[in-house]
Motif scaffolding. Structure first.
Motif, PDB file in Angstrom:
ATOM      1  N   GLN A   1     -26.024 -77.343  35.749  1.00  0.00           N
ATOM      2  CA  GLN A   1     -26.398 -77.578  34.354  1.00  0.00           C
ATOM      3  C   GLN A   1     -26.851 -79.017  34.144  1.00  0.00           C
ATOM      4  O   GLN A   1     -27.823 -79.273  33.422  1.00  0.00           O
ATOM      5  N   LEU A   2     -26.164 -79.955  34.789  1.00  0.00           N
ATOM      6  CA  LEU A   2     -26.535 -81.356  34.650  1.00  0.00           C
ATOM      7  C   LEU A   2     -27.904 -81.626  35.252  1.00  0.00           C
ATOM      8  O   LEU A   2     -28.751 -82.283  34.631  1.00  0.00           O
ATOM      9  N   GLN A   3     -28.156 -81.121  36.460  1.00  0.00           N
ATOM     10  CA  GLN A   3     -29.444 -81.361  37.106  1.00  0.00           C
ATOM     11  C   GLN A   3     -30.577 -80.679  36.365  1.00  0.00           C
ATOM     12  O   GLN A   3     -31.697 -81.201  36.298  1.00  0.00           O
ATOM     13  N   ASP A   4     -30.305 -79.490  35.805  1.00  0.00           N
ATOM     14  CA  ASP A   4     -31.318 -78.820  34.986  1.00  0.00           C
ATOM     15  C   ASP A   4     -31.687 -79.676  33.780  1.00  0.00           C
ATOM     16  O   ASP A   4     -32.865 -79.818  33.434  1.00  0.00           O
ATOM     17  N   MET A   5     -30.681 -80.237  33.150  1.00  0.00           N
ATOM     18  CA  MET A   5     -30.940 -81.078  31.987  1.00  0.00           C
ATOM     19  C   MET A   5     -31.741 -82.321  32.377  1.00  0.00           C
ATOM     20  O   MET A   5     -32.707 -82.696  31.697  1.00  0.00           O
TER      21      MET A   5
ATOM     22  N   THR B   1     -34.343 -75.936  24.457  1.00  0.00           N
ATOM     23  CA  THR B   1     -32.894 -75.827  24.288  1.00  0.00           C
ATOM     24  C   THR B   1     -32.250 -77.132  23.824  1.00  0.00           C
ATOM     25  O   THR B   1     -31.111 -77.123  23.354  1.00  0.00           O
ATOM     26  N   PHE B   2     -32.961 -78.244  23.944  1.00  0.00           N
ATOM     27  CA  PHE B   2     -32.351 -79.546  23.665  1.00  0.00           C
ATOM     28  C   PHE B   2     -31.939 -79.746  22.201  1.00  0.00           C
ATOM     29  O   PHE B   2     -30.849 -80.276  21.943  1.00  0.00           O
ATOM     30  N   PRO B   3     -32.778 -79.388  21.197  1.00  0.00           N
ATOM     31  CA  PRO B   3     -32.345 -79.635  19.812  1.00  0.00           C
ATOM     32  C   PRO B   3     -31.012 -78.975  19.475  1.00  0.00           C
ATOM     33  O   PRO B   3     -30.156 -79.588  18.825  1.00  0.00           O
ATOM     34  N   ALA B   4     -30.816 -77.743  19.926  1.00  0.00           N
ATOM     35  CA  ALA B   4     -29.551 -77.056  19.645  1.00  0.00           C
ATOM     36  C   ALA B   4     -28.381 -77.747  20.325  1.00  0.00           C
ATOM     37  O   ALA B   4     -27.254 -77.733  19.813  1.00  0.00           O
ATOM     38  N   MET B   5     -28.624 -78.364  21.485  1.00  0.00           N
ATOM     39  CA  MET B   5     -27.552 -79.055  22.203  1.00  0.00           C
ATOM     40  C   MET B   5     -27.046 -80.274  21.446  1.00  0.00           C
ATOM     41  O   MET B   5     -25.931 -80.735  21.683  1.00  0.00           O
TER      42      MET B   5
END
Length: 460
Positions: free
Chosen positions: A148-152, A182-186
């Protein structure tokens, strides 16, 4: 001897004469001389064609939250102290400006303290640490967390090509969406909603990352700032020789911008649809304005332009000389300690001077919500010497339930860089905001974008 007020008056007059004598090209004001403001000045002066005049307003020292503290003749990082190897803006600017990497400090073991005892401790052997973490948190948790971190990070890397092409974003959600939908929701959901990670991993690894990087807890933190915290726990982190504060000074020098040592009190719209800035009984008109400092409610904006004041997280930074951490306090010998449960501190760690020298006595840096007393410090450390303590408004307070989109553009030709801190506070985030402001200024004023020329180290 000249008084300080007299010198400020002279500087104000000089600034005014400098501004009115400039008759060709555009004139842009940057309010704030921290990393975001000096980077904005750099990008405005080195990537726009024709080159605008840039005035930077900073009432305090250049560098802002990239500050240093002195203890027994040695300087230590007080603010941002680490740089991630994938922070492309920082890496490129450091190389371009001829700054050097600081030598890696000696290895120190890191321990997790749950408020009662040490629950985990790493070693100098990566394989051993991976085995210990796999046993404690589960191998699939480690795999999924890293994926998940590398995807981000992979999605975040897209911003560099996007900004290189000159894109300008009016608000934070548009910028984040350009990297990943997906970033705004995060930025508006809790860290506790992160999937596929064990409770122990969330409590200890995630909790430690948030406490040491932002002094906050997963119950309030957003998913986005949580992964930024985890990125700050990866390997390969580094710092600038002589202190990270050297970067904003070098950016300001390379920008060849005019520094005005005053606080802007008011920004108003002029009759010719530019902006009139007021400071210390002086005023001047600018074609565009970039606010590159957190709003604290003291800057008056045009009545039809509003920017929310984001509460900052107050934290105490204590630098302390001591022979060692008292082993009896934690039940065993320790060096670096991060709280993963209720404790009076967020983190304790040995630190080294920014110039790479070795002090006569070890120095430790403590982050805590409250100011620790001398009596408490002497119970935690052995042979306490000098102590320096600073209250630090280091980063915004993150609360996913109250987070919302934030605007870069407050009005035509008026931008607010620090809106990006609503997602996460970091040097690289400030530089992304700075580049966005320069791209927006180019679009607003009809200027062309160009690549900055290489800078010779001897020119600085």
């Amino acid at each position: 001897m000249f008084s300080r007020s007299f010198l400020f008056a002279v500087l104000s007059s000089t600034a005014f004469l400098h501004s009115v004598s400039f008759v060709r090209g555009y004139k842009i004001a940057v309010i704030g001389g921290g990393i975001g403001g000096t980077a904005t000045a750099y990008f405005l002066r080195n990537t726009l064609d024709p080159q605008p005049q840039v005035d930077v307003f900073e009432e305090n020292e250049v560098g802002g939250r990239l500050d240093l503290s002195t203890l027994s003749g040695f300087q230590y990082e007080l603010g941002g102290s680490i740089i991630h190897p994938r922070n492309k803006h920082v890496v490129e600017l450091v190389n371009r400006l001829g700054l050097e990497h600081r030598s890696d400090p000696p290895f120190s073991k890191t321990s997790f303290f749950d408020g009662k005892e040490i629950v985990f401790e790493d070693s100098s052997w990566t394989v051993v640490d991976l085995a210990k973490m796999a046993w404690r948190y589960g191998p699939m948790t480690l795999y999924k967390a890293n994926k998940q971190l590398q995807d981000m990070l992979g999605h975040f890397d897209r911003i560099y090509d996007i900004q290189e092409s000159g894109d300008c974003f009016a608000n934070v959600s548009e910028l984040l969406s350009a990297m990943s939908p997906t970033f705004p929701a995060m930025t508006q959901t809790s860290a506790d909603t992160i999937e596929d990670l064990s409770a122990e991993f969330m409590r200890e690894i995630v909790g430690a990352a948030l406490r040491v990087n932002y002094g906050q807890y997963s119950a309030n933190a957003t998913k986005f700032v949580t992964f930024v915290s985890l990125a700050g726990s990866e390997g390969g982190l580094w710092a600038i020789d002589g202190g990270n504060k050297r970067l904003p000074y070098a950016l300001l020098a390379a920008a060849d911008a005019f520094l005005i040592p005053h606080k802007v009190r008011k920004v108003e719209r002029s009759q010719d649809e530019r902006y009139l800035l007021h400071w210390d009984q002086v005023s001047d008109t600018y074609d565009a304005v970039v606010v590159a400092a957190p709003f604290d409610g003291t800057l008056e904006l045009p009545s039809n332009m509003q920017a929310s004041v984001r509460p900052m997280e107050g934290i105490w930074v204590t630098l302390i000389e001591a022979s060692a951490v008292n082993s009896s306090y934690f039940g065993r010998p320790v060096s670096d300690v991060i709280a993963v449960g209720l404790a009076w501190f967020n983190s304790i760690g040995r630190v080294w001077p920014v110039d790479g020298r070795t002090p006569d006595k070890p120095v430790y840096k403590i982050f805590s919500a409250e100011k620790p007393s001398r009596q408490l410090l002497e119970s935690v450390f052995v042979d306490v010497g000098q102590v320096e303590q600073h209250h630090w408004l280091a980063y915004p307070h993150y609360d996913w339930s109250k987070n919302a989109d934030a605007s870069f553009q407050l009005g035509p030709g008026l931008w607010y860089n620090n809106a990006i801190e609503w997602t996460a506070s970091a040097m690289e985030m400030s530089l992304v905001g700075a580049k966005n402001a320069a791209n927006c200024a180019a679009k607003h004023l009809g200027l062309a974008l160009k690549q900055p020329e290489p800078i010779d180290k001897d020119e600085l």
